[in-house]
Enzyme design. Structure first.
Site, PDB file in Angstrom:
ATOM      1  CG  ASN A  12      -1.725   1.250   1.387  1.00  0.00           C
ATOM      2  OD1 ASN A  12      -1.762   2.074   0.474  1.00  0.00           O
ATOM      3  ND2 ASN A  12      -2.384   1.410   2.525  1.00  0.00           N
ATOM      4  CD1 TRP A  13       3.374   0.961  -3.056  1.00  0.00           C
ATOM      5  CD2 TRP A  13       3.450   2.270  -4.868  1.00  0.00           C
ATOM      6  NE1 TRP A  13       4.041   0.278  -4.043  1.00  0.00           N
ATOM      7  CE2 TRP A  13       4.101   1.050  -5.171  1.00  0.00           C
ATOM      8  CE3 TRP A  13       3.372   3.254  -5.866  1.00  0.00           C
ATOM      9  CZ2 TRP A  13       4.667   0.794  -6.420  1.00  0.00           C
ATOM     10  CZ3 TRP A  13       3.933   2.991  -7.119  1.00  0.00           C
ATOM     11  CH2 TRP A  13       4.574   1.776  -7.388  1.00  0.00           C
ATOM     12  CE  LYS A  14      -0.208   3.252   4.805  1.00  0.00           C
ATOM     13  NZ  LYS A  14      -0.110   3.373   6.248  1.00  0.00           N
ATOM     14  CG  HIS A 103      -5.800   1.873   5.255  1.00  0.00           C
ATOM     15  ND1 HIS A 103      -5.364   2.839   6.124  1.00  0.00           N
ATOM     16  CD2 HIS A 103      -4.765   1.008   5.103  1.00  0.00           C
ATOM     17  CE1 HIS A 103      -4.104   2.569   6.465  1.00  0.00           C
ATOM     18  NE2 HIS A 103      -3.725   1.464   5.855  1.00  0.00           N
ATOM     19  CD  GLU A 105      -2.898   5.594   6.760  1.00  0.00           C
ATOM     20  OE1 GLU A 105      -2.865   5.644   5.517  1.00  0.00           O
ATOM     21  OE2 GLU A 105      -1.975   5.119   7.448  1.00  0.00           O
ATOM     22  CD  GLU A 174      -3.145  -2.324   7.429  1.00  0.00           C
ATOM     23  OE1 GLU A 174      -2.029  -2.510   6.953  1.00  0.00           O
ATOM     24  OE2 GLU A 174      -3.852  -1.350   7.122  1.00  0.00           O
ATOM     25  N   GLY A 180       2.838   2.639  10.770  1.00  0.00           N
ATOM     26  CA  GLY A 180       3.767   3.751  10.576  1.00  0.00           C
ATOM     27  C   GLY A 180       4.480   4.173  11.843  1.00  0.00           C
ATOM     28  CB  SER A 218       5.680  -1.357  11.886  1.00  0.00           C
ATOM     29  OG  SER A 218       5.221  -0.043  12.155  1.00  0.00           O
ATOM     30  N   GLY A 239       2.980  -0.959   4.278  1.00  0.00           N
ATOM     31  CA  GLY A 239       2.995   0.455   3.934  1.00  0.00           C
ATOM     32  C   GLY A 239       4.404   0.911   3.600  1.00  0.00           C
ATOM     33  N   GLY A 240       5.056   1.547   4.556  1.00  0.00           N
ATOM     34  CA  GLY A 240       6.361   2.165   4.322  1.00  0.00           C
ATOM     35  C   GLY A 240       7.369   1.264   3.622  1.00  0.00           C
TER      36      GLY A 240
END
Ligand code: 13P
Length: 259
Positions: A12-14, A103, A105, A174, A180, A218, A239-240
């Site tokens: 997930n590149w966000k 998600h 977010e 999640e 993150g 993470s 993610g990251g």
């Protein structure tokens, strides 16, 4: 014996990337995922979810490879006056076959409620997309001892939608406090919640017994192998670390079973 559950590693590149960074990242992912000799066949399914405006670019770069194209969100409605939104049909036209829904977010920043998530899930599964329903509790909810209550509520809200198309369903657990933050859930905490989710799904509909349940929060190459050994963790939503080719490929390797 039933077939083993599918394994998935999804990036997930966000809201990250640009045309040149995307090209370099995807080129490295394609090379890494295409290599691997005998391990290649055991690889988890791999998908990347760029910001939707880059779907066409990334779709072209992964054409002919096993990497699937995903989106980070979708509209529940087929067309009409929904400024800024994208329909399942539009995603399909650009080769998107995976979509994230609910998600944390989007729940926290865009006010998505359980019923909104359920409507999106219905639309996405109905359109034949692999639909990743994201669930997870906040730190405050966990500290109050409400983690299972919250996740159970999020799961129950989508059960009727999931049961209609069980084959396309994925769940991503999640925990919000692990996203993150560099603070991964311990394998024990993650496994415990995955088992809880699996039982909750089965209680809702027997057809959901083979649902892959991914962990997110993470995840890195360094902690993925331990997560991959847990019996109810079928993959990762990253993610990251999905923005760094070697990290993401390391996670794919960690979820590739030994011969
Ligand atoms: P991080 O891997 O950056 O913690 O993000 C997890 C996530 O939210 C993936 O959807």
């Amino acid at each position: 014996m039933s077939a083993p559950r599918a394994r998935w590693v999804i990036g997930n590149w966000k809201m990250n990337g640009n045309r040149s960074a995307n090209a370099a990242l995807v080129k490295a992912l394609v090379a890494g995922v295409s290599a691997g000799g005998a391990a290649h066949d055991r690889r988890p399914r791999v998908a990347v979810c760029p910001p939707v405006i880059y779907a066409a670019q990334v779709g072209e770069l992964i054409a002919g490879t096993t990497i699937r194209l995903g989106a980070q969100d979708v509209c529940a409605h087929p067309e009409g006056a929904y400024t800024g939104q994208i329909s399942t049909t539009m995603l399909g036209e650009f080769g998107v076959s995976v979509v994230l829904v609910g998600h944390s977010e989007r729940r926290s920043m865009n006010g998505e409620r359980d019923e909104d998530v359920a409507a999106k899930v219905r639309a996405a599964l109905g359109a034949g997309l692999n639909t990743v329903v994201c669930v997870g509790e906040t730190l405050a909810e966990r500290d109050r001892g409400e983690a299972e209550h919250v996740v159970g509520r999020q799961i129950d809200a989508v059960i009727p939608a999931l049961a209609a198309h069980p084959g396309g369903v994925l769940i991503a657990y999640e925990p919000v406090w692990a996203i993150g933050t560099g603070r991964t859930a311990t394998v024990e905490v993650a496994q415990g919640m995955h088992q809880f989710i699996r039982e909750r799904l089965a209680a809702g509909s027997a057809a959901l017994h083979a649902t892959p349940i991914l962990y997110g929060g993470s995840v890195k190459a360094a902690n993925a192998a331990a997560l991959a050994r847990a019996p109810d963790i079928d993959g990762a939503l990253v993610g990251g670390a999905s923005l760094v080719a070697n990290e993401f490929l390391g996670i794919v390797d960690a979820f590739t079973p030994q011969a």
